[in-house]
Motif scaffolding. Structure first.
Motif, PDB file in Angstrom:
ATOM      1  N   GLN A  25       3.814   4.020   2.495  1.00 34.61           N
ATOM      2  CA  GLN A  25       2.413   4.234   2.137  1.00 34.61           C
ATOM      3  C   GLN A  25       1.806   5.359   2.964  1.00 34.61           C
ATOM      4  O   GLN A  25       1.066   6.192   2.455  1.00 34.61           O
ATOM      5  N   TYR A  73       3.174   8.775   1.832  1.00 32.19           N
ATOM      6  CA  TYR A  73       2.581   9.158   0.556  1.00 32.19           C
ATOM      7  C   TYR A  73       1.145   9.628   0.753  1.00 32.19           C
ATOM      8  O   TYR A  73       0.716  10.623   0.166  1.00 32.19           O
ATOM      9  N   GLN A  74       0.411   8.924   1.599  1.00 35.49           N
ATOM     10  CA  GLN A  74      -0.967   9.310   1.880  1.00 35.49           C
ATOM     11  C   GLN A  74      -0.999  10.687   2.563  1.00 35.49           C
ATOM     12  O   GLN A  74      -1.832  11.530   2.229  1.00 35.49           O
ATOM     13  N   GLN A  75      -0.081  10.925   3.508  1.00 35.13           N
ATOM     14  CA  GLN A  75      -0.015  12.225   4.173  1.00 35.13           C
ATOM     15  C   GLN A  75       0.328  13.328   3.175  1.00 35.13           C
ATOM     16  O   GLN A  75      -0.217  14.428   3.244  1.00 35.13           O
ATOM     17  N   TYR A  76       1.242  13.017   2.259  1.00 33.78           N
ATOM     18  CA  TYR A  76       1.614  13.986   1.228  1.00 33.78           C
ATOM     19  C   TYR A  76       0.403  14.357   0.385  1.00 33.78           C
ATOM     20  O   TYR A  76       0.152  15.530   0.123  1.00 33.78           O
ATOM     21  N   GLN A  77      -0.363  13.357  -0.051  1.00 40.19           N
ATOM     22  CA  GLN A  77      -1.537  13.619  -0.881  1.00 40.19           C
ATOM     23  C   GLN A  77      -2.574  14.447  -0.113  1.00 40.19           C
ATOM     24  O   GLN A  77      -3.167  15.374  -0.657  1.00 40.19           O
ATOM     25  N   GLN A  78      -2.792  14.109   1.155  1.00 42.25           N
ATOM     26  CA  GLN A  78      -3.758  14.851   1.956  1.00 42.25           C
ATOM     27  C   GLN A  78      -3.305  16.292   2.158  1.00 42.25           C
ATOM     28  O   GLN A  78      -4.105  17.223   2.035  1.00 42.25           O
ATOM     29  N   ARG A 136      -1.309  18.065   0.301  1.00 43.98           N
ATOM     30  CA  ARG A 136      -1.385  18.784  -0.976  1.00 43.98           C
ATOM     31  C   ARG A 136      -2.828  19.203  -1.263  1.00 43.98           C
ATOM     32  O   ARG A 136      -3.089  20.339  -1.639  1.00 43.98           O
ATOM     33  N   HIS A 137      -3.771  18.297  -1.042  1.00 43.57           N
ATOM     34  CA  HIS A 137      -5.183  18.597  -1.256  1.00 43.57           C
ATOM     35  C   HIS A 137      -5.653  19.691  -0.297  1.00 43.57           C
ATOM     36  O   HIS A 137      -6.367  20.623  -0.683  1.00 43.57           O
TER      37      HIS A 137
END
Length: 188
Positions: A102, A105-110, A112-113
């Motif tokens: 989790q 995945y959260q780090q990946y989303q951040q 990417r943003h």
């Protein structure tokens, strides 16, 4: 197949039809097959249980001892620069613990943003003994602590005097440091 292989195949088929396997032996072989499968699964069961217990212990240990880090920027003052920033990774002891998946995945989303909204700064790298530094003329000095520097250097090692391009996020956090193509022209 070549001719020799074909001939051998024909001889084998002919021998097989002329001398069939005795029915009693055939039945015995068929009865042994299912018993071997059962025996193999029974003998593997303790190993499967041990593996499951090991995975559970590793996961539990990771949840207890592993603490996630967060990105921190501390502004400092210096007479030679308009602004000095110290970038570092710090332990987050107050956040609720998440599974490693989790969190990644959260780090990946951040990331990417942030990369979509990133800005660039060009400067020259130096090492001060405690921190890596990127000097952007006399306007900005960006200091990077050792732990963050190790994370950012995973793909490409740095050397002092190198011109680099800092990719920064919306809040100023460093997302990446890329080797610079040309030196920055500073106005004195």
């Amino acid at each position: 197949m070549n001719k020799l292989d074909e001939k051998l195949q024909q001889l084998y088929q002919q021998s097989k039809t002329e001398q069939p396997m005795p029915e009693q032996l055939r039945q015995q072989l068929l009865q042994l097959k299912p018993e071997q499968r059962k025996t193999n699964w029974k003998s593997l069961w303790p190993a499967v249980q041990g593996l499951a217990a090991s995975v559970a212990l590793i996961w539990l240990a990771q949840q207890i001892w592993w603490q996630p880090a967060y990105y921190q920027i501390v502004l400092q003052s210096d007479v030679n620069y308009h602004q000095v920033q110290l970038h570092s990774l710090a332990k987050n002891e107050t956040s609720p613990q998440q599974t490693a998946y989790q969190q990644r995945y959260q780090q990946y989303q951040q990331a990417r943003h942030q990369l979509e909204q990133s800005k660039s700064l060009v400067g020259q790298l130096s090492f001060s003994g405690q921190h890596w530094q990127v000097e952007v003329c006399d306007q900005l000095l960006v200091k990077i602590d050792q732990q963050l520097a190790l994370e950012l250097q995973k793909d490409l090692p740095w050397h002092a005097g190198q011109w680099v391009e800092l990719k920064t996020g919306q809040q100023g956090q460093i997302l990446a440091i890329i080797s610079g193509k040309a030196a920055l022209q500073c106005n004195s």
